[in-house]
Design an enzyme around this catalytic site. Sequence first.
Site, PDB file in Angstrom:
ATOM      1  N   ARG A  48       0.848  -1.196   0.000  1.00 40.78           N
ATOM      2  CA  ARG A  48       0.000   0.000   0.000  1.00 40.78           C
ATOM      3  C   ARG A  48       0.883   1.245   0.000  1.00 40.78           C
ATOM      4  O   ARG A  48       2.092   1.137   0.107  1.00 40.78           O
ATOM      5  CB  ARG A  48      -0.939  -0.014   1.214  1.00 40.78           C
ATOM      6  N   GLY A  49       0.218   2.418  -0.081  1.00 46.06           N
ATOM      7  CA  GLY A  49       0.975   3.667  -0.198  1.00 46.06           C
ATOM      8  C   GLY A  49       1.170   3.928  -1.683  1.00 46.06           C
ATOM      9  O   GLY A  49       1.655   3.038  -2.412  1.00 46.06           O
ATOM     10  N   ALA A  50       0.792   5.125  -2.147  1.00 49.97           N
ATOM     11  CA  ALA A  50       0.744   5.363  -3.594  1.00 49.97           C
ATOM     12  C   ALA A  50       2.056   5.034  -4.330  1.00 49.97           C
ATOM     13  O   ALA A  50       2.040   4.261  -5.301  1.00 49.97           O
ATOM     14  CB  ALA A  50       0.291   6.801  -3.857  1.00 49.97           C
ATOM     15  N   ARG A  91      -6.520  -0.048  -7.416  1.00 48.72           N
ATOM     16  CA  ARG A  91      -6.948   0.963  -6.428  1.00 48.72           C
ATOM     17  C   ARG A  91      -7.047   2.295  -7.173  1.00 48.72           C
ATOM     18  O   ARG A  91      -6.051   2.770  -7.714  1.00 48.72           O
ATOM     19  CB  ARG A  91      -5.960   1.053  -5.248  1.00 48.72           C
ATOM     20  N   GLN A 197      -3.008   2.481   9.853  1.00 50.10           N
ATOM     21  CA  GLN A 197      -1.669   2.605   9.249  1.00 50.10           C
ATOM     22  C   GLN A 197      -0.736   3.458  10.113  1.00 50.10           C
ATOM     23  O   GLN A 197       0.482   3.262  10.115  1.00 50.10           O
ATOM     24  CB  GLN A 197      -1.762   3.232   7.847  1.00 50.10           C
ATOM     25  N   ASP A 238      -2.131  10.758  -2.238  1.00 51.17           N
ATOM     26  CA  ASP A 238      -2.473   9.671  -3.163  1.00 51.17           C
ATOM     27  C   ASP A 238      -2.704  10.174  -4.579  1.00 51.17           C
ATOM     28  O   ASP A 238      -2.446   9.475  -5.551  1.00 51.17           O
ATOM     29  CB  ASP A 238      -3.692   8.904  -2.660  1.00 51.17           C
ATOM     30  N   ASN A 248      -5.663  12.289   0.160  1.00 54.55           N
ATOM     31  CA  ASN A 248      -4.790  11.462   0.995  1.00 54.55           C
ATOM     32  C   ASN A 248      -5.710  10.689   1.939  1.00 54.55           C
ATOM     33  O   ASN A 248      -6.940  10.859   1.926  1.00 54.55           O
ATOM     34  CB  ASN A 248      -3.786  12.342   1.758  1.00 54.55           C
ATOM     35  N   LYS A 249      -5.126   9.848   2.765  1.00 58.04           N
ATOM     36  CA  LYS A 249      -5.893   8.992   3.667  1.00 58.04           C
ATOM     37  C   LYS A 249      -7.002   9.750   4.385  1.00 58.04           C
ATOM     38  O   LYS A 249      -6.785  10.861   4.856  1.00 58.04           O
ATOM     39  CB  LYS A 249      -4.922   8.361   4.677  1.00 58.04           C
TER      40      LYS A 249
END
Length: 352
Positions: A48-50, A91, A197, A238, A248-249
């Site tokens: 995960r994480g762009a 995603r 996270q 993201d 973003n998150k």
Amino acid sequence: MKGPTPPIEWAENHIRIIDQTLLPTELQIIEVRTAASAVAAINRLAIRGAPALGAFGALALVVGLDESAPSNLQEAIQRLEELRTFVGDARPTAANLRWAVDRVIDHAVSSSKTLEDLRSALLREAHKVAEEDAAACQEIGRLGHELLRSATTIGTHCNAGRLATAGTGTALAPMYAKAEAGESLRVLASETRPLLQGARLTAWELADAGIDVTVLPDAAMASQVLSGQVDAYIVGADRIAANGDTANKVGTVSHALAAREADIPFYVAAPTSTIDLAVPSGDHIDIEQRDECEVHEIQGKRVTPEGVNATNPAFDVTPAHLITAIITEVGVLHAPFQKSIADAVVQAGTAR
Ligand code: MRU
């Protein structure tokens, strides 16, 4: 000296990744040998994480091509076209995933005359995506460090560190640089419900690096900020729209609002590969909706009453006017973002 376990590694004919769903309890490496298992790993956030999704998605193309054992160049190109959307759209909010997949396929197809050429070009370009991301993290760390020199207590949300990139991270890279320079540093990591996270990953990787990190409930950050206990915020991204609005998150925008009220800087750190000029503003960003069960449950245990609804947007959009600056590998971008972002993308394209 042995460094930290890399979150993504190419191992001749498969990909090895840390299963991030198990951290911090277990550091388990999983092997990815098919396109379906790559997409499953992306969907369940094992990776995960762009920027990490970009690096991983690029390598997943090689695995997906090998798996189909094409007998000629035409068949291979057809397979890559299937993988472009199957892997690239796994995603939707993380810009780097589809960006890297498009880049690697387009480069390999346009530069190859044989099946063997195609596979080598795919792998070479996938490695290049990761190498460039590592270099971008390094530069973001250097630039962010300069901006954060006088900040001691720094807030962050989610995980934008080495687990989320092919290098030392975006938002966390300046923290590593500060620590390396021996500057005093305390990181406040909001826990980042529903999948934690911040509590699991940011806390794990910073503690592993010997950096002082304190985990707070998401709901506790605003009062810390308003009572003057946080010097600055830095978060990842993201997808960044052409006008600077940043996805973003989920929860990021509430941190930005608190920062604005307290008059402290709110920095976004991201490589230019996270910028999407095709998206004019934040309301055009496709926000990934995840399964309700992630909200109903905490680590597999139901916490909401049966029969109630839940909604689970994975990201939110912070409007550009709440962002002090966007730290990229080609420089620190300020408002008006429309212009500084467009210039940065041109500069990065030339450098590539
Ligand atoms: O759902 P996740 O864990 O993939 O969300 C990650 C984030 O929101 C990060 O802040 C972002 O991808 C930047 S990572 C350098």
